[in-house]
Design a protein around this motif. Structure first.
Motif, mmCIF file in Angstrom:
data_model
loop_
_atom_site.group_PDB
_atom_site.id
_atom_site.type_symbol
_atom_site.label_atom_id
_atom_site.label_comp_id
_atom_site.label_asym_id
_atom_site.label_seq_id
_atom_site.Cartn_x
_atom_site.Cartn_y
_atom_site.Cartn_z
ATOM 1 N N THR A 197 7.140 3.751 1.885
ATOM 2 C CA THR A 197 7.919 2.591 1.744
ATOM 3 C C THR A 197 9.342 2.692 1.880
ATOM 4 O O THR A 197 10.118 1.513 1.820
ATOM 5 C CB THR A 197 7.638 1.899 0.455
ATOM 6 O OG1 THR A 197 8.225 2.615 -0.733
ATOM 7 C CG2 THR A 197 6.125 1.354 0.441
ATOM 8 N N ILE A 198 10.048 3.435 2.324
ATOM 9 C CA ILE A 198 11.287 3.797 2.433
ATOM 10 C C ILE A 198 11.847 3.152 3.720
ATOM 11 O O ILE A 198 11.329 3.309 4.980
ATOM 12 C CB ILE A 198 11.812 5.429 2.593
ATOM 13 C CG1 ILE A 198 11.289 6.170 1.230
ATOM 14 C CG2 ILE A 198 13.342 5.622 2.885
ATOM 15 C CD1 ILE A 198 11.587 7.519 1.422
ATOM 16 N N SER A 199 12.930 2.229 3.432
ATOM 17 C CA SER A 199 13.071 1.461 4.567
ATOM 18 C C SER A 199 14.479 1.930 5.099
ATOM 19 O O SER A 199 15.039 1.677 6.144
ATOM 20 C CB SER A 199 13.301 -0.095 4.345
ATOM 21 O OG SER A 199 14.038 -0.127 3.341
ATOM 22 N N GLN A 200 15.386 2.747 4.335
ATOM 23 C CA GLN A 200 16.779 2.876 4.423
ATOM 24 C C GLN A 200 17.219 4.049 3.554
ATOM 25 O O GLN A 200 16.937 3.947 2.351
ATOM 26 C CB GLN A 200 17.822 1.870 4.294
ATOM 27 C CG GLN A 200 17.790 0.600 5.001
ATOM 28 C CD GLN A 200 18.532 -0.613 4.698
ATOM 29 O OE1 GLN A 200 18.267 -1.192 3.454
ATOM 30 N NE2 GLN A 200 19.700 -0.887 5.202
ATOM 31 N N THR A 201 17.823 4.997 4.209
ATOM 32 C CA THR A 201 18.749 6.031 3.384
ATOM 33 C C THR A 201 19.956 6.318 3.895
ATOM 34 O O THR A 201 20.557 5.972 4.915
ATOM 35 C CB THR A 201 17.751 7.351 3.814
ATOM 36 O OG1 THR A 201 18.091 7.710 5.110
ATOM 37 C CG2 THR A 201 16.403 7.337 3.181
ATOM 38 N N LYS A 243 0.834 -1.116 -0.045
ATOM 39 C CA LYS A 243 0.152 -0.043 -0.058
ATOM 40 C C LYS A 243 1.057 1.165 0.091
ATOM 41 O O LYS A 243 1.698 1.434 0.794
ATOM 42 C CB LYS A 243 -1.080 0.056 1.259
ATOM 43 C CG LYS A 243 -1.750 1.290 1.288
ATOM 44 C CD LYS A 243 -2.932 1.067 2.259
ATOM 45 C CE LYS A 243 -3.797 2.206 2.324
ATOM 46 N NZ LYS A 243 -4.645 2.445 1.355
ATOM 47 N N ILE A 244 0.793 1.960 -1.045
ATOM 48 C CA ILE A 244 1.669 3.207 -1.305
ATOM 49 C C ILE A 244 0.775 4.387 -0.780
ATOM 50 O O ILE A 244 -0.302 4.555 -1.169
ATOM 51 C CB ILE A 244 2.040 3.422 -2.675
ATOM 52 C CG1 ILE A 244 2.833 2.293 -3.232
ATOM 53 C CG2 ILE A 244 2.729 4.692 -2.792
ATOM 54 C CD1 ILE A 244 4.039 1.933 -2.811
ATOM 55 N N GLY A 250 9.240 0.892 -4.905
ATOM 56 C CA GLY A 250 8.856 2.177 -5.667
ATOM 57 C C GLY A 250 7.951 1.928 -6.786
ATOM 58 O O GLY A 250 7.761 2.378 -7.769
ATOM 59 N N PHE A 251 6.937 0.850 -6.478
ATOM 60 C CA PHE A 251 6.069 0.330 -7.427
ATOM 61 C C PHE A 251 4.891 -0.356 -6.531
ATOM 62 O O PHE A 251 5.073 -0.552 -5.415
ATOM 63 C CB PHE A 251 6.756 -0.849 -8.225
ATOM 64 C CG PHE A 251 6.973 -1.858 -7.415
ATOM 65 C CD1 PHE A 251 6.316 -3.174 -7.456
ATOM 66 C CD2 PHE A 251 8.100 -2.191 -6.949
ATOM 67 C CE1 PHE A 251 6.672 -4.138 -6.520
ATOM 68 C CE2 PHE A 251 8.786 -3.092 -6.176
ATOM 69 C CZ PHE A 251 7.649 -4.221 -5.996
ATOM 70 N N ALA A 252 3.655 -0.162 -7.190
ATOM 71 C CA ALA A 252 2.543 -0.819 -6.713
ATOM 72 C C ALA A 252 1.752 -1.376 -7.989
ATOM 73 O O ALA A 252 1.241 -0.423 -8.671
ATOM 74 C CB ALA A 252 1.646 0.146 -5.935
ATOM 75 N N GLY A 253 1.716 -2.505 -8.355
ATOM 76 C CA GLY A 253 0.957 -2.965 -9.700
ATOM 77 C C GLY A 253 1.720 -2.455 -10.647
ATOM 78 O O GLY A 253 3.044 -2.620 -10.735
ATOM 79 N N GLU A 254 1.147 -1.909 -11.688
ATOM 80 C CA GLU A 254 1.873 -1.231 -12.621
ATOM 81 C C GLU A 254 2.121 0.126 -12.553
ATOM 82 O O GLU A 254 2.604 0.860 -13.538
ATOM 83 C CB GLU A 254 0.782 -1.444 -13.938
ATOM 84 C CG GLU A 254 0.648 -2.894 -14.223
ATOM 85 C CD GLU A 254 -0.309 -2.953 -15.362
ATOM 86 O OE1 GLU A 254 -0.670 -1.956 -16.177
ATOM 87 O OE2 GLU A 254 -0.581 -4.170 -15.791
ATOM 88 N N TYR A 299 10.287 -4.310 -13.873
ATOM 89 C CA TYR A 299 10.361 -3.015 -13.362
ATOM 90 C C TYR A 299 9.687 -2.779 -12.014
ATOM 91 O O TYR A 299 8.558 -2.262 -12.062
ATOM 92 C CB TYR A 299 9.852 -1.725 -14.516
ATOM 93 C CG TYR A 299 10.713 -0.624 -13.927
ATOM 94 C CD1 TYR A 299 11.959 -0.368 -14.101
ATOM 95 C CD2 TYR A 299 9.855 0.430 -13.572
ATOM 96 C CE1 TYR A 299 12.697 0.538 -13.636
ATOM 97 C CE2 TYR A 299 10.529 1.706 -13.226
ATOM 98 C CZ TYR A 299 11.709 1.893 -13.231
ATOM 99 O OH TYR A 299 12.526 2.819 -12.764
ATOM 100 N N GLU A 300 10.363 -3.158 -11.086
ATOM 101 C CA GLU A 300 10.146 -2.884 -9.549
ATOM 102 C C GLU A 300 11.183 -2.210 -9.048
ATOM 103 O O GLU A 300 12.029 -2.715 -8.224
ATOM 104 C CB GLU A 300 9.816 -4.183 -8.982
ATOM 105 C CG GLU A 300 8.724 -5.094 -9.712
ATOM 106 C CD GLU A 300 8.439 -6.262 -9.081
ATOM 107 O OE1 GLU A 300 9.372 -6.846 -8.283
ATOM 108 O OE2 GLU A 300 7.317 -7.037 -9.324
ATOM 109 N N PRO A 301 11.294 -1.002 -9.248
ATOM 110 C CA PRO A 301 12.351 -0.205 -8.419
ATOM 111 C C PRO A 301 12.480 -0.263 -7.007
ATOM 112 O O PRO A 301 11.368 0.035 -6.164
ATOM 113 C CB PRO A 301 12.010 1.318 -8.938
ATOM 114 C CG PRO A 301 10.737 1.136 -9.289
ATOM 115 C CD PRO A 301 10.410 0.008 -9.851
#
Length: 187
Positions: free
Chosen positions: A92-96, A38-39, A73-77, A126-128
């Motif tokens: 959804t950022i887990s680390q920086t 879920k974005i 960086g993706f959800a579906g298409e 393509y699932e960045p």
């Protein structure tokens, strides 16, 4: 005596062979489906966006700092940069991790090199999960997202005029090394 030898040889050959065929209805295990993520956009932390459409990896991108981002960086298409057009960060950022000057130079050299896009590997996922955010004077001037699985990238900066965003094995290896150097684990 010869008959016994031949008989023993045939017996050994037949008994040493195992039935290696798979039983019917036994199929290889399929990979797990990518979990639905879920974005949404965080309202508690905002970025000042000043995306510069003239930036190019063909020239040196003049910036104060670059932050590496491990995220989904993706959800579906649909694909998303770490920061949306309103300046909100993705949830959804887990680390920086802030890149060193050497790491910034290496990243720019990989993406800006025409050889990076020769004989590309092409796949369709393509699932960045890796991104880089460029800052100058406290504002975001560029974002680049990368899928290390299917060898593709997208960026708000131009990379190589002839490139489609698909890169080759050598570039994938270098980008994976940078990812590992940053201590990122792919989600």
């Amino acid at each position: 005596m010869r008959i016994i030898k031949y008989f023993l040889l045939a017996f050994l050959i037949l008994t040493s062979c195992k039935n290696v065929s798979k039983p019917e209805n036994q199929y290889p295990e399929l990979p797990l489906k990518t979990p639905k993520t879920k974005i949404f956009w965080l309202n508690d932390k905002m970025a000042n966006l000043k995306i510069d459409p003239t930036l190019s990896y063909n020239k040196e991108i003049k910036c104060d700092s670059v932050i590496g981002v491990n995220y989904i960086g993706f959800a579906g298409e649909h694909f998303f940069y770490p920061i949306n057009e309103k300046g909100n960060y993705i949830n959804t950022i887990s680390q920086t991790k802030k890149l060193s000057h050497n790491q910034i130079s290496r990243l720019n050299a990989i993406i800006g090199n025409k050889k990076t896009y020769k004989n590309p590997n092409i796949s369709g996922c393509y699932e960045p999960r890796l991104a880089f955010i460029y800052f100058k004077n406290g504002a975001v001037i560029c974002q680049t997202q990368i899928c290390l699985t299917c060898y593709q990238l997208q960026s708000t900066a131009h990379f190589v005029d002839v490139a489609s965003g698909n890169f080759n094995n050598q570039a994938q290896k270098k980008l994976t090394e940078l990812n590992d150097e940053l201590g990122f684990t792919q989600n």
